[in-house]
Design a protein around this motif. Structure first.
Motif, PDB file in Angstrom:
ATOM      1  N   LEU A  24       0.826  -1.208   0.000  1.00  0.00           N
ATOM      2  CA  LEU A  24       0.000   0.000   0.000  1.00  0.00           C
ATOM      3  C   LEU A  24       0.862   1.260   0.000  1.00  0.00           C
ATOM      4  O   LEU A  24       0.621   2.206  -0.767  1.00  0.00           O
ATOM      5  CB  LEU A  24      -0.917  -0.014   1.223  1.00  0.00           C
ATOM      6  CG  LEU A  24      -1.791   1.241   1.427  1.00  0.00           C
ATOM      7  CD1 LEU A  24      -2.733   1.431   0.227  1.00  0.00           C
ATOM      8  CD2 LEU A  24      -2.573   1.127   2.728  1.00  0.00           C
ATOM      9  N   VAL A  25       1.905   1.269   0.840  1.00  0.00           N
ATOM     10  CA  VAL A  25       2.774   2.441   0.918  1.00  0.00           C
ATOM     11  C   VAL A  25       3.551   2.624  -0.384  1.00  0.00           C
ATOM     12  O   VAL A  25       3.791   3.754  -0.823  1.00  0.00           O
ATOM     13  CB  VAL A  25       3.721   2.331   2.129  1.00  0.00           C
ATOM     14  CG1 VAL A  25       4.754   3.454   2.123  1.00  0.00           C
ATOM     15  CG2 VAL A  25       2.927   2.355   3.424  1.00  0.00           C
ATOM     16  N   SER A  26       3.931   1.523  -1.019  1.00  0.00           N
ATOM     17  CA  SER A  26       4.618   1.630  -2.316  1.00  0.00           C
ATOM     18  C   SER A  26       3.745   2.347  -3.331  1.00  0.00           C
ATOM     19  O   SER A  26       4.225   3.204  -4.096  1.00  0.00           O
ATOM     20  CB  SER A  26       4.990   0.234  -2.834  1.00  0.00           C
ATOM     21  OG  SER A  26       5.944  -0.371  -2.009  1.00  0.00           O
ATOM     22  N   ARG A  27       2.472   2.008  -3.318  1.00  0.00           N
ATOM     23  CA  ARG A  27       1.548   2.669  -4.250  1.00  0.00           C
ATOM     24  C   ARG A  27       1.365   4.145  -3.889  1.00  0.00           C
ATOM     25  O   ARG A  27       1.279   5.007  -4.767  1.00  0.00           O
ATOM     26  CB  ARG A  27       0.205   1.940  -4.253  1.00  0.00           C
ATOM     27  CG  ARG A  27       0.307   0.535  -4.856  1.00  0.00           C
ATOM     28  CD  ARG A  27      -0.948  -0.259  -4.634  1.00  0.00           C
ATOM     29  NE  ARG A  27      -0.842  -1.596  -5.224  1.00  0.00           N
ATOM     30  CZ  ARG A  27      -1.664  -2.601  -4.972  1.00  0.00           C
ATOM     31  NH1 ARG A  27      -2.684  -2.413  -4.130  1.00  0.00           N
ATOM     32  NH2 ARG A  27      -1.487  -3.772  -5.537  1.00  0.00           N
ATOM     33  N   LEU A  28       1.301   4.439  -2.585  1.00  0.00           N
ATOM     34  CA  LEU A  28       1.179   5.826  -2.163  1.00  0.00           C
ATOM     35  C   LEU A  28       2.414   6.629  -2.536  1.00  0.00           C
ATOM     36  O   LEU A  28       2.320   7.807  -2.906  1.00  0.00           O
ATOM     37  CB  LEU A  28       0.943   5.894  -0.649  1.00  0.00           C
ATOM     38  CG  LEU A  28      -0.430   5.415  -0.159  1.00  0.00           C
ATOM     39  CD1 LEU A  28      -0.470   5.393   1.364  1.00  0.00           C
ATOM     40  CD2 LEU A  28      -1.538   6.307  -0.714  1.00  0.00           C
ATOM     41  N   ARG A  29       3.580   6.009  -2.437  1.00  0.00           N
ATOM     42  CA  ARG A  29       4.806   6.691  -2.858  1.00  0.00           C
ATOM     43  C   ARG A  29       4.730   7.095  -4.320  1.00  0.00           C
ATOM     44  O   ARG A  29       5.066   8.224  -4.696  1.00  0.00           O
ATOM     45  CB  ARG A  29       6.019   5.778  -2.628  1.00  0.00           C
ATOM     46  CG  ARG A  29       6.445   5.632  -1.189  1.00  0.00           C
ATOM     47  CD  ARG A  29       7.555   4.613  -1.030  1.00  0.00           C
ATOM     48  NE  ARG A  29       8.709   4.934  -1.858  1.00  0.00           N
ATOM     49  CZ  ARG A  29       9.819   4.196  -1.896  1.00  0.00           C
ATOM     50  NH1 ARG A  29       9.903   3.084  -1.158  1.00  0.00           N
ATOM     51  NH2 ARG A  29      10.835   4.536  -2.659  1.00  0.00           N
ATOM     52  N   LEU A  30       4.290   6.135  -5.139  1.00  0.00           N
ATOM     53  CA  LEU A  30       4.165   6.425  -6.571  1.00  0.00           C
ATOM     54  C   LEU A  30       3.123   7.513  -6.805  1.00  0.00           C
ATOM     55  O   LEU A  30       3.311   8.406  -7.641  1.00  0.00           O
ATOM     56  CB  LEU A  30       3.782   5.138  -7.313  1.00  0.00           C
ATOM     57  CG  LEU A  30       3.858   5.169  -8.828  1.00  0.00           C
ATOM     58  CD1 LEU A  30       5.293   5.397  -9.284  1.00  0.00           C
ATOM     59  CD2 LEU A  30       3.315   3.864  -9.412  1.00  0.00           C
ATOM     60  N   ALA A  31       2.024   7.452  -6.041  1.00  0.00           N
ATOM     61  CA  ALA A  31       0.931   8.418  -6.224  1.00  0.00           C
ATOM     62  C   ALA A  31       1.310   9.823  -5.764  1.00  0.00           C
ATOM     63  O   ALA A  31       0.688  10.797  -6.188  1.00  0.00           O
ATOM     64  CB  ALA A  31      -0.305   7.943  -5.462  1.00  0.00           C
ATOM     65  N   THR A  32       2.300   9.944  -4.905  1.00  0.00           N
ATOM     66  CA  THR A  32       2.727  11.276  -4.467  1.00  0.00           C
ATOM     67  C   THR A  32       3.900  11.805  -5.287  1.00  0.00           C
ATOM     68  O   THR A  32       3.984  13.002  -5.562  1.00  0.00           O
ATOM     69  CB  THR A  32       3.122  11.257  -2.982  1.00  0.00           C
ATOM     70  OG1 THR A  32       4.115  10.232  -2.771  1.00  0.00           O
ATOM     71  CG2 THR A  32       1.913  10.990  -2.106  1.00  0.00           C
ATOM     72  N   PHE A  33       4.801  10.894  -5.676  1.00  0.00           N
ATOM     73  CA  PHE A  33       6.014  11.349  -6.363  1.00  0.00           C
ATOM     74  C   PHE A  33       5.727  11.866  -7.772  1.00  0.00           C
ATOM     75  O   PHE A  33       6.140  12.978  -8.132  1.00  0.00           O
ATOM     76  CB  PHE A  33       7.031  10.217  -6.428  1.00  0.00           C
ATOM     77  CG  PHE A  33       8.295  10.596  -7.148  1.00  0.00           C
ATOM     78  CD1 PHE A  33       9.228  11.439  -6.553  1.00  0.00           C
ATOM     79  CD2 PHE A  33       8.549  10.130  -8.432  1.00  0.00           C
ATOM     80  CE1 PHE A  33      10.394  11.797  -7.219  1.00  0.00           C
ATOM     81  CE2 PHE A  33       9.706  10.499  -9.101  1.00  0.00           C
ATOM     82  CZ  PHE A  33      10.632  11.327  -8.497  1.00  0.00           C
ATOM     83  N   ILE A  34       5.015  11.071  -8.570  1.00  0.00           N
ATOM     84  CA  ILE A  34       4.806  11.467  -9.966  1.00  0.00           C
ATOM     85  C   ILE A  34       3.986  12.747 -10.076  1.00  0.00           C
ATOM     86  O   ILE A  34       4.398  13.702 -10.749  1.00  0.00           O
ATOM     87  CB  ILE A  34       4.166  10.307 -10.756  1.00  0.00           C
ATOM     88  CG1 ILE A  34       5.152   9.135 -10.849  1.00  0.00           C
ATOM     89  CG2 ILE A  34       3.745  10.773 -12.145  1.00  0.00           C
ATOM     90  CD1 ILE A  34       4.608   7.916 -11.545  1.00  0.00           C
ATOM     91  N   PRO A  35       2.808  12.860  -9.411  1.00  0.00           N
ATOM     92  CA  PRO A  35       2.072  14.135  -9.487  1.00  0.00           C
ATOM     93  C   PRO A  35       2.856  15.304  -8.886  1.00  0.00           C
ATOM     94  O   PRO A  35       2.839  16.421  -9.413  1.00  0.00           O
ATOM     95  CB  PRO A  35       0.797  13.871  -8.691  1.00  0.00           C
ATOM     96  CG  PRO A  35       0.659  12.396  -8.661  1.00  0.00           C
ATOM     97  CD  PRO A  35       2.040  11.860  -8.653  1.00  0.00           C
ATOM     98  N   GLY A  36       3.545  15.048  -7.766  1.00  0.00           N
ATOM     99  CA  GLY A  36       4.302  16.116  -7.138  1.00  0.00           C
ATOM    100  C   GLY A  36       5.402  16.635  -8.034  1.00  0.00           C
ATOM    101  O   GLY A  36       5.584  17.850  -8.193  1.00  0.00           O
ATOM    102  N   LEU A  37       6.148  15.719  -8.653  1.00  0.00           N
ATOM    103  CA  LEU A  37       7.223  16.134  -9.555  1.00  0.00           C
ATOM    104  C   LEU A  37       6.648  16.873 -10.765  1.00  0.00           C
ATOM    105  O   LEU A  37       7.198  17.899 -11.202  1.00  0.00           O
ATOM    106  CB  LEU A  37       8.019  14.903  -9.997  1.00  0.00           C
ATOM    107  CG  LEU A  37       9.230  15.177 -10.896  1.00  0.00           C
ATOM    108  CD1 LEU A  37      10.260  16.042 -10.171  1.00  0.00           C
ATOM    109  CD2 LEU A  37       9.853  13.862 -11.352  1.00  0.00           C
ATOM    110  N   ALA A  38       5.534  16.341 -11.291  1.00  0.00           N
ATOM    111  CA  ALA A  38       4.915  16.983 -12.460  1.00  0.00           C
ATOM    112  C   ALA A  38       4.449  18.413 -12.131  1.00  0.00           C
ATOM    113  O   ALA A  38       4.646  19.350 -12.921  1.00  0.00           O
ATOM    114  CB  ALA A  38       3.744  16.139 -12.953  1.00  0.00           C
ATOM    115  N   LEU A  39       3.836  18.603 -10.957  1.00  0.00           N
ATOM    116  CA  LEU A  39       3.361  19.931 -10.569  1.00  0.00           C
ATOM    117  C   LEU A  39       4.519  20.912 -10.372  1.00  0.00           C
ATOM    118  O   LEU A  39       4.439  22.086 -10.776  1.00  0.00           O
ATOM    119  CB  LEU A  39       2.535  19.838  -9.292  1.00  0.00           C
ATOM    120  CG  LEU A  39       1.119  19.278  -9.444  1.00  0.00           C
ATOM    121  CD1 LEU A  39       0.485  19.015  -8.080  1.00  0.00           C
ATOM    122  CD2 LEU A  39       0.247  20.233 -10.271  1.00  0.00           C
TER     123      LEU A  39
END
Length: 599
Positions: A24-39
């Protein structure tokens, strides 16, 4: 042995639960990193420092927090898996499921074929005493346990170990955690630890004369630079000590690099031991042997774990040259950074490094005692042997420790006093060799400080010699008969040169069976005379019943035997019960017929 199975199941469930959180945390990491970097990228490229940049920064900050949290979850996954494996192995040991245990080759350099009993008694290898007791948590623990099995301890040391074994036997959770830490530390390579020991016990990388020079240069740089900035000194005189420091750094860069590399390689191996050191020193023990082992896990008034934490802190400063290479040169030029880190490492090495080997040895003592304690815990009906001066080996309900409880047959056995021989007769497959190994293995366990597979066992301080499994040797050019003679000579020589305060205990199985019966009888009687004259005690087996009627065995031998029963259908059964007197049955021809050889 149900607790082992239950605990293995519990730890597997906890591991799986943590693994679910990890996913679950692995998925949350992906869900925060990609949008955060893109923004963040969008905000920077569009010149918008408002909501998109703030949101992206928050998402990346959340990602950083999740990375740390995920690492802790993964540590818990590994921890519960290690605990599960520790219990699975404990259950396999208790049930004698040899294929489910790690290999058990001798961890010490020894020629097993030349050892007085290691090969005959199955001390190492598959289905061995060492495999049953192990695996120890650490390589030094395995080595120490092997040493104890290969050489009998003095009575005082045996009694001290027994007290430690009794105390540790009652600390099941402590032993479980020690085993788990050992499983986690299994990646520490012996070569890396050996290299670290060589560094830790070696000379300093920099002579002491360098310290005042480096301190003077560092102080000169900062004082002159401060005066220049304040306008008190107009010239950039601080460049001179900077230049001298850079030249000195280039001159000693190789030595510093080499020392950092060796220290770092050892740190990579020994950091796995941090948990073991912490665990080994966290509990107060009562037994002298345990407290003595704990006392070895310290240096300069600090525990081994605290010393390693300090070492890790010092070494972390050395990573500047690798992790921030762009900053390393200017920082080095103005502070002589590497020299100061090297001085700190050399101080650690001088005050603490020489104790690292002692730490590992002390940990090995605790580890080996824990292995013996596990056997005591798993077999509460087994006795703690008594070592006394009476030259008699006397056991009640003696059994073979490597045979499972539901198949083991126990017998009362007395070997000695000097001037007597226990002569064991019986038909093929009736249990004669197993009896000899039962006597020998329990003597080994007793004099290592462990429990024995018997309801009571009393024996003298004994030097054990056996001739049970004789093998020819192509390498040495020995036939089976010559190998048997060589082994017998070793037994006789040991008997005629006894150590002060110790008794030779010999176990001989069908000696010289590779020659004709007439010569074998003469040889057996001659060997018996030597052993009787030397006041040794022991047992020998034979198929030759006539030996019991001739001197010296006719007066010196105590006769016992095994037998078998045959039912109405002709099936042969062995009860492995030891009986007084001479065997009266033979079964070689019957066995041949049972396997289909017509006579």
């Amino acid at each position: 042995m149900r607790p082992y199975a239950e605990r293995a199941t519990q730890h597997a469930a906890r591991r799986d639960a943590e693994q679910g959180r990890s996913t679950l945390v692995s998925r949350l990491r992906l869900a925060t990193f990609i949008p955060g970097l893109a923004l963040v990228i969008w905000a920077l490229t569009h010149g918008d420092a408002g909501l998109p940049l703030a949101t992206g920064s928050c998402l990346l900050a959340a990602f950083a927090v999740l990375v740390g949290y995920h690492a802790r979850i993964e540590e818990r996954v590994a921890w519960h898996e290690a605990l599960r494996v520790a219990n699975v192995r404990a259950l396999a040991r208790a049930e004698r499921r040899w294929d489910d245990l790690p290999p058990a080759d001798a961890p010490v350099a020894i020629d097993l074929a030349r050892h007085p009993y290691a090969l005959d008694l199955d001390l190492f290898g598959r289905a061995s005493l060492f495999q049953w007791l192990g695996p120890a948590a650490t390589p030094t623990g395995s080595t120490r346990l092997a040493q104890w099995l290969l050489a009998a301890a003095e009575p005082d040391a045996v009694r001290a170990r027994q007290r430690a074994v009794v105390e540790l036997a009652g600390l099941a959770e402590w032993r479980e955690r020690l085993a788990a830490y050992g499983i986690l530390a299994a990646g520490a390579r012996h070569a890396e630890i050996a290299a670290f020991l060589a560094w830790a016990e070696g000379p300093p990388a920099l002579s002491r004369v360098w310290a005042p020079i480096v301190l003077a240069l560092t102080a000169s740089i900062w004082i002159l630079a401060g005066l220049h900035v304040a306008g008190i000194v107009l010239g950039a005189y601080w460049l001179l000590p900077v230049a001298i420091g850079v030249l000195l750094w280039f001159a000693r860069a190789h030595a510093i690099d080499t020392s950092f590399g060796r220290a770092g390689a050892g740190q990579a191996a020994l950091w796995r031991y941090a948990g073991i050191f912490e665990h080994a020193t966290a509990r107060a023990f009562d037994a002298d042997a345990l407290r003595a082992a704990q006392q070895r896990l310290s240096a300069e008034g600090r525990s081994a774990a605290a010393c390693m934490r300090r070492f890790n802190r010092i070494l972390s400063f050395a990573t500047l040259r690798y992790g921030a290479a762009m900053l390393h040169f200017p920082i080095q030029a103005f502070t002589l950074w590497d020299f100061h880190v090297m001085f700190a490492l050399d101080r650690w090495r001088a005050h603490t490094g020489t104790h690292v080997r002692e730490w590992l040895e002390g940990l090995g003592d605790l580890d080996a005692l824990a292995a013996l304690a596990a056997a005591r815990f798993d077999n509460p009906a087994w006795c703690l042997p008594e070592i006394d001066a009476q030259a008699v080996y006397r056991a009640e309900a003696l059994g073979h420790p490597l045979i499972a409880d539901d198949r083991r047959v126990a017998n009362d056995v007395t070997v000695g006093p000097p001037g007597t021989i226990l002569l064991v007769t019986g038909s093929n497959m009736s249990g004669k060799s197993t009896l000899l190994r039962s006597i020998g293995l329990n003597a080994v366990l007793a004099q290592a400080g462990g429990c024995a597979c018997a309801t009571s066992l009393r024996l003298p301080p004994s030097d054990l010699q056996t001739s049970i499994r004789v093998q020819d040797s192509l390498e040495l050019g020995l036939s089976y008969f010559m190998a048997a003679l060589a082994r017998l000579k070793g037994v006789v020589d040991a008997a005629e040169r006894p150590r002060s305060g110790r008794v030779l205990l010999y176990l001989l199985d069908e000696i010289l069976q590779g020659t004709n019966s007439a010569e074998r009888g003469i040889a057996v009687r001659g060997v018996a005379r030597h052993l009787l004259a030397a006041d040794a005690i022991g047992a020998m087996t034979t198929h030759d019943l006539s030996l019991a009627t001739e001197e010296p065995l006719s007066t010196a031998a105590r006769l016992v035997h095994f037998t078998e029963t045959v039912d109405e259908q002709g099936a042969m059964r062995f009860d492995y019960r030891l009986l007084d007197g001479l065997a009266t049955s033979r079964n070689a021809l019957r066995l041949m017929r049972l396997i289909g050889i017509d006579l």
